[in-house]
Design a protein around this motif. Structure first.
Motif, short mmCIF file in Angstrom:
data_model
loop_
_atom_site.label_atom_id
_atom_site.label_comp_id
_atom_site.label_asym_id
_atom_site.label_seq_id
_atom_site.Cartn_x
_atom_site.Cartn_y
_atom_site.Cartn_z
N ALA A 185 42.31 45.45 36.75
CA ALA A 185 42.09 46.53 35.77
C ALA A 185 40.96 46.15 34.81
N TRP A 186 40.92 44.88 34.40
CA TRP A 186 39.86 44.41 33.50
C TRP A 186 38.49 44.58 34.17
N ILE A 187 38.42 44.22 35.43
CA ILE A 187 37.16 44.31 36.18
C ILE A 187 36.75 45.78 36.33
N ALA A 188 37.71 46.65 36.63
CA ALA A 188 37.41 48.09 36.75
C ALA A 188 36.86 48.62 35.43
N GLU A 189 37.44 48.16 34.34
CA GLU A 189 37.02 48.55 32.98
C GLU A 189 35.59 48.07 32.70
N LEU A 190 35.28 46.85 33.12
CA LEU A 190 33.92 46.30 32.97
C LEU A 190 32.91 47.22 33.66
N PHE A 191 33.22 47.62 34.88
CA PHE A 191 32.33 48.51 35.64
C PHE A 191 32.18 49.86 34.96
N ARG A 192 33.30 50.42 34.46
CA ARG A 192 33.24 51.70 33.75
C ARG A 192 32.37 51.60 32.50
N GLY A 193 32.47 50.47 31.82
CA GLY A 193 31.68 50.25 30.61
C GLY A 193 30.18 50.31 30.86
N TYR A 194 29.79 50.01 32.10
CA TYR A 194 28.37 50.06 32.47
C TYR A 194 28.03 51.38 33.16
N GLY A 195 28.99 52.31 33.19
CA GLY A 195 28.73 53.64 33.74
C GLY A 195 29.03 53.81 35.22
N TYR A 196 29.67 52.82 35.84
CA TYR A 196 30.01 52.95 37.26
C TYR A 196 31.40 53.55 37.37
N THR A 197 31.48 54.71 38.04
CA THR A 197 32.74 55.44 38.07
C THR A 197 33.50 55.28 39.40
N GLU A 198 32.81 54.80 40.46
CA GLU A 198 33.49 54.62 41.74
C GLU A 198 34.54 53.53 41.59
N GLU A 199 35.58 53.63 42.39
CA GLU A 199 36.64 52.63 42.35
C GLU A 199 36.08 51.27 42.78
N VAL A 200 36.46 50.23 42.08
CA VAL A 200 36.06 48.87 42.46
C VAL A 200 36.96 48.45 43.62
N VAL A 201 36.34 48.15 44.77
CA VAL A 201 37.13 47.78 45.95
C VAL A 201 36.94 46.30 46.25
N PHE A 202 38.06 45.60 46.28
CA PHE A 202 38.04 44.16 46.54
C PHE A 202 38.07 43.90 48.04
N ASP A 203 37.86 42.66 48.45
CA ASP A 203 37.77 42.33 49.88
C ASP A 203 39.08 42.61 50.62
N ALA A 204 40.19 42.25 50.01
CA ALA A 204 41.49 42.45 50.65
C ALA A 204 42.58 42.54 49.59
N TYR A 205 43.72 43.04 49.99
CA TYR A 205 44.86 43.16 49.07
C TYR A 205 46.09 42.57 49.73
N GLU A 206 46.96 41.97 48.93
CA GLU A 206 48.20 41.40 49.45
C GLU A 206 49.33 41.63 48.46
N GLU A 207 50.54 41.74 48.98
CA GLU A 207 51.73 41.79 48.13
C GLU A 207 52.13 40.34 47.87
N ARG A 208 52.31 39.99 46.61
CA ARG A 208 52.75 38.63 46.28
C ARG A 208 53.85 38.71 45.24
N PHE A 209 54.62 37.64 45.16
CA PHE A 209 55.64 37.56 44.12
C PHE A 209 54.95 37.34 42.78
N ARG A 210 55.51 37.92 41.72
CA ARG A 210 54.94 37.75 40.39
C ARG A 210 55.69 36.62 39.68
N PHE A 211 54.98 35.53 39.47
CA PHE A 211 55.54 34.40 38.73
C PHE A 211 55.09 34.51 37.29
N TYR A 212 56.03 34.45 36.38
CA TYR A 212 55.66 34.50 34.97
C TYR A 212 55.45 33.10 34.48
N ASN A 213 54.40 32.90 33.73
CA ASN A 213 54.22 31.62 33.06
C ASN A 213 55.05 31.65 31.81
N ASP A 214 55.85 30.65 31.63
CA ASP A 214 56.77 30.65 30.50
C ASP A 214 56.11 30.15 29.23
#
Length: 146
Positions: free
Chosen positions: A117-146
């Protein structure tokens, strides 16, 4: 979900749980992580039985997954030459420097939904409106740092 959790996914120094008598073990990531340890592992950081004394376990972590992005070799392809160096510099600073930048770039480290989301926001800030597409996506477990 029935996603497999491997020992490699567990952050170093993240306490695991082996308390079979816990009523919430089926929905706890620490217990799930404890089940994933290799047969030859003899010691690790873990939760002690004292957590069972209170009404709620302070170490409980709900099993949640997230969609991570792996690698971003193509995201600057459509970026104008005059924007590219500054955008790269901002992204490098955000990701923690050159070394980490390259680990994320090549997919050795995955980008969390917040980082995406931060990266998408960076692109929007420079006027780029297309979706930022990364190389690949994966489902992973979310580990919280305590």
């Amino acid at each position: 979900g029935n996603m497999e959790l491997t020992y490699q996914q567990i952050p170093t120094g993240w306490p695991l749980c082996f308390l079979k008598e816990c009523v919430r073990k089926g929905e706890c990531l620490r217990y799930r992580a404890g089940l994933a340890i290799p047969a030859d592992l003899q010691q690790t950081l873990s939760v002690t039985p004292s957590v069972l004394k209170g009404p709620v376990c302070p170490m409980f972590r709900k099993i949640e997954t997230m969609r991570v992005a792996v690698g971003f070799s193509r995201i600057f392809r459509e970026v104008k030459q005059r924007h590219a160096p500054q955008m790269r510099a901002e992204l490098t600073a955000y990701l923690g420097g050159n070394g980490t930048y390259y680990r994320y770039l090549h997919g050795h480290r995955a980008l969390s939904p917040e980082q995406q989301a931060w990266i998408a926001e960076l692109f929007r800030g420079y006027g780029y409106t297309e979706e930022v597409v990364f190389d690949a996506y994966e489902e992973r477990f979310r580990f919280y740092n305590d």
